[in-house]
Design a protein around this motif. Structure first.
Motif, PDB file in Angstrom:
ATOM      1  N   UNK A  39       9.676  -5.533 -15.042  1.00 30.81           N
ATOM      2  CA  UNK A  39       9.236  -5.645 -13.644  1.00 30.81           C
ATOM      3  C   UNK A  39       8.115  -4.673 -13.292  1.00 30.81           C
ATOM      4  N   UNK A  40       8.143  -3.461 -13.866  1.00 30.44           N
ATOM      5  CA  UNK A  40       7.113  -2.470 -13.528  1.00 30.44           C
ATOM      6  C   UNK A  40       5.744  -2.940 -14.011  1.00 30.44           C
ATOM      7  N   UNK A  41       5.692  -3.487 -15.224  1.00 30.30           N
ATOM      8  CA  UNK A  41       4.410  -3.967 -15.751  1.00 30.30           C
ATOM      9  C   UNK A  41       3.882  -5.124 -14.903  1.00 30.30           C
ATOM     10  N   UNK A  42       4.757  -6.062 -14.542  1.00 28.75           N
ATOM     11  CA  UNK A  42       4.326  -7.208 -13.731  1.00 28.75           C
ATOM     12  C   UNK A  42       3.843  -6.738 -12.361  1.00 28.75           C
ATOM     13  N   UNK A  43       4.564  -5.820 -11.724  1.00 26.22           N
ATOM     14  CA  UNK A  43       4.152  -5.320 -10.407  1.00 26.22           C
ATOM     15  C   UNK A  43       2.834  -4.559 -10.489  1.00 26.22           C
ATOM     16  N   UNK A  44       2.635  -3.829 -11.592  1.00 28.55           N
ATOM     17  CA  UNK A  44       1.373  -3.097 -11.759  1.00 28.55           C
ATOM     18  C   UNK A  44       0.195  -4.058 -11.863  1.00 28.55           C
ATOM     19  N   UNK A  45       0.393  -5.150 -12.617  1.00 22.30           N
ATOM     20  CA  UNK A  45      -0.692  -6.116 -12.774  1.00 22.30           C
ATOM     21  C   UNK A  45      -0.995  -6.815 -11.454  1.00 22.30           C
TER      22      UNK A  45
ATOM     23  N   UNK B  96      -5.406  -5.807  -8.229  1.00 25.06           N
ATOM     24  CA  UNK B  96      -6.547  -6.262  -7.413  1.00 25.06           C
ATOM     25  C   UNK B  96      -6.581  -5.607  -6.034  1.00 25.06           C
ATOM     26  N   UNK B  97      -5.407  -5.377  -5.443  1.00 19.03           N
ATOM     27  CA  UNK B  97      -5.362  -4.708  -4.134  1.00 19.03           C
ATOM     28  C   UNK B  97      -5.856  -3.272  -4.252  1.00 19.03           C
ATOM     29  N   UNK B  98      -5.475  -2.590  -5.323  1.00 11.76           N
ATOM     30  CA  UNK B  98      -5.927  -1.210  -5.529  1.00 11.76           C
ATOM     31  C   UNK B  98      -7.448  -1.157  -5.675  1.00 11.76           C
ATOM     32  N   UNK B  99      -8.006  -2.067  -6.478  1.00 16.34           N
ATOM     33  CA  UNK B  99      -9.456  -2.073  -6.667  1.00 16.34           C
ATOM     34  C   UNK B  99     -10.185  -2.371  -5.362  1.00 16.34           C
ATOM     35  N   UNK B 100      -9.669  -3.323  -4.576  1.00 18.39           N
ATOM     36  CA  UNK B 100     -10.301  -3.649  -3.294  1.00 18.39           C
ATOM     37  C   UNK B 100     -10.259  -2.458  -2.344  1.00 18.39           C
TER      38      UNK B 100
ATOM     39  N   UNK C 148       3.038   3.794  -5.464  1.00 21.15           N
ATOM     40  CA  UNK C 148       4.478   3.478  -5.488  1.00 21.15           C
ATOM     41  C   UNK C 148       4.785   1.992  -5.538  1.00 21.15           C
ATOM     42  N   UNK C 149       3.825   1.146  -5.164  1.00 18.87           N
ATOM     43  CA  UNK C 149       4.099  -0.288  -5.147  1.00 18.87           C
ATOM     44  C   UNK C 149       4.361  -0.848  -6.553  1.00 18.87           C
ATOM     45  N   UNK C 150       3.982  -0.103  -7.592  1.00 14.86           N
ATOM     46  CA  UNK C 150       4.271  -0.547  -8.955  1.00 14.86           C
ATOM     47  C   UNK C 150       5.777  -0.589  -9.226  1.00 14.86           C
ATOM     48  N   UNK C 151       6.560   0.105  -8.406  1.00 19.34           N
ATOM     49  CA  UNK C 151       8.013   0.147  -8.588  1.00 19.34           C
ATOM     50  C   UNK C 151       8.741  -0.585  -7.470  1.00 19.34           C
ATOM     51  N   UNK C 152       8.040  -1.441  -6.741  1.00 18.76           N
ATOM     52  CA  UNK C 152       8.633  -2.006  -5.527  1.00 18.76           C
ATOM     53  C   UNK C 152       9.804  -2.937  -5.806  1.00 18.76           C
ATOM     54  N   UNK C 153       9.825  -3.601  -6.973  1.00 15.06           N
ATOM     55  CA  UNK C 153      10.947  -4.491  -7.262  1.00 15.06           C
ATOM     56  C   UNK C 153      12.128  -3.726  -7.846  1.00 15.06           C
ATOM     57  N   UNK C 154      11.851  -2.670  -8.578  1.00 18.79           N
ATOM     58  CA  UNK C 154      12.926  -1.895  -9.190  1.00 18.79           C
ATOM     59  C   UNK C 154      13.578  -0.951  -8.186  1.00 18.79           C
TER      60      UNK C 154
END
Length: 392
Positions: free
Chosen positions: A13-19, A23-27, A61-67
């Motif tokens: 889940x962390x890898x999927x959330x990071x991916x 795009x939001x981070x880059x924007x 922190x959003x990279x861990x939002x599902x976990x």
């Protein structure tokens, strides 16, 4: 078709959330120069270095939002509150509050979802009161957007739970169907085994009687002895034919490898533990005492008792259950203790069920006993005592 990718995504889940969040981070990073030196709604300038740092702090922190949905929402909300206390202008990265709120609504209970929605609405109100005159119309317009995201998360949560319930019911129905088929097959094999026992016992009895008669008449009446021996031969052939017919019914059609596979024993317990563990049940397996050389029959009894007890835990223990298998070599006996900390004790009647009956019958073959029932404090336990050195 999509089963394996979905299973892989659930395991990472962390890898999927990071991916998905990249795009939001880059924007947001690309738009920092446009907002860092601007005063929006009367707020103080953020500055380029501080804007980049705050953007990353809000979005990372959003990279861990599902976990960890609740922890991520709390961290993002507190950073946004600190930004409000410092009087800094809002950034595009503040949308992280809404993303984290969606995560709570989509993955937590209704109480947590309501709390996250209220905190997001409070942050919206604070942003207006801090940076300018409170405008009810603007607040209502933006609240519609916030509430829409919140409702979408609630819907996703409801649908996810519904799908999980369907999958669980389908798996349970499939297991019950297989068990009913196995029970019916076991009952049929038991009937055939009884028939086989009757056939063998009857024919052997006839052969013994004929052999005794031949022994008495071999000197005084050789012709009678000869007829007795012929009767023994004919009875033996009949018994063999009946045994072949009945045993042939017991064979598994289409699985010729199973006919020649050796029966499992104590040496295969490790493989059994691994197989059940791979099905989702963590198991602690311990062996104590001095190992003894056990007959194959006793080893098969021990293996089947452990297998049946773990199967019951897998069926009735519920999510998060953990099993413990302790095998102790004592003086003249082997003690098996299979226990779990699950919630399935009420689902297994101590005096009912084919599994417990089968375990008791197997143990009784060697003079053993089975004590099964709920544990104090929760869970279920099977305690088996198998005497060693017993001949059946």
């Amino acid at each position: 078709m999509f089963g394996r990718p979905r299973a892989w995504a659930r395991r990472h889940p962390v890898l999927i959330d990071s991916v998905t969040i990249s795009p939001v981070v880059l924007f947001c990073l690309a738009t920092v120069p446009n907002f860092s030196d601007a005063q929006w709604l009367g707020g103080s300038r953020v500055g380029m270095p501080a804007g980049v740092f705050l953007t990353l702090a809000l979005l990372a922190p959003l990279m861990l939002r599902r976990k960890y949905p609740r922890e991520v929402f709390a961290a993002v909300a507190l950073m946004s509150f600190g930004q409000w206390l410092g009087g800094l202008s809002e950034l595009p990265a503040n949308i992280a509050v809404l993303v984290a709120m969606y995560g709570v609504a989509a993955r937590c209970t209704a109480a947590w979802a309501v709390a996250a929605g209220l905190v997001a609405e409070l942050g919206l109100a604070l942003a207006q009161t801090r940076y300018g005159r409170f405008d009810p119309n603007a607040f209502a317009s933006m609240s519609v957007f916030v509430i829409a995201i919140w409702i979408t998360g609630i819907y996703a949560n409801t649908r996810r739970r519904y799908v999980e319930g369907l999958v669980e019911r389908a798996e349970r129905a499939e297991r019950e169907r297989d068990q009913q088929a196995q029970i019916a097959a076991a009952a049929e094999r038991t009937r055939i085994a009884r028939e086989l026992h009757d056939v063998v016992a009857h024919n052997v009895s006839v052969m013994v009687v004929q052999a005794d008669g031949a022994g008495y008449a071999i000197d005084s009446d050789p012709e009678q002895a000869r007829r007795a021996v012929q009767a023994i031969s004919a009875t033996g052939r009949t018994a063999l034919a009946e045994m072949r017919r009945l045993v042939g019914v017991l064979r598994q059609e289409g699985d010729h490898r199973q006919e020649y596979a050796p029966q499992p024993g104590v040496a295969q317990l490790g493989d059994l533990i691994k197989q059940v563990g791979d099905s989702g049940l963590p198991i602690d397996f311990t062996v104590s005492g001095v190992p003894q050389a056990l007959p194959e029959g006793e080893q098969l009894v021990i293996y089947r008792i452990v297998q049946e007890a773990l199967t019951n835990t897998l069926k009735h223990g519920g999510p998060g259950a953990r099993a413990m298998v302790d095998m102790t070599y004592g003086r003249g006996e082997v003690l098996l203790r299979i226990s779990d900390d699950g919630r399935g004790a009420a689902a297994i009647a101590p005096d009912g069920g084919h599994g417990l009956v089968g375990m008791r019958e197997r143990a009784a073959m060697y003079g053993g006993s089975i004590d099964a029932g709920p544990k104090v404090g929760g869970g279920f336990q099977v305690l088996a005592r198998i005497p060693t050195g017993v001949t059946v």
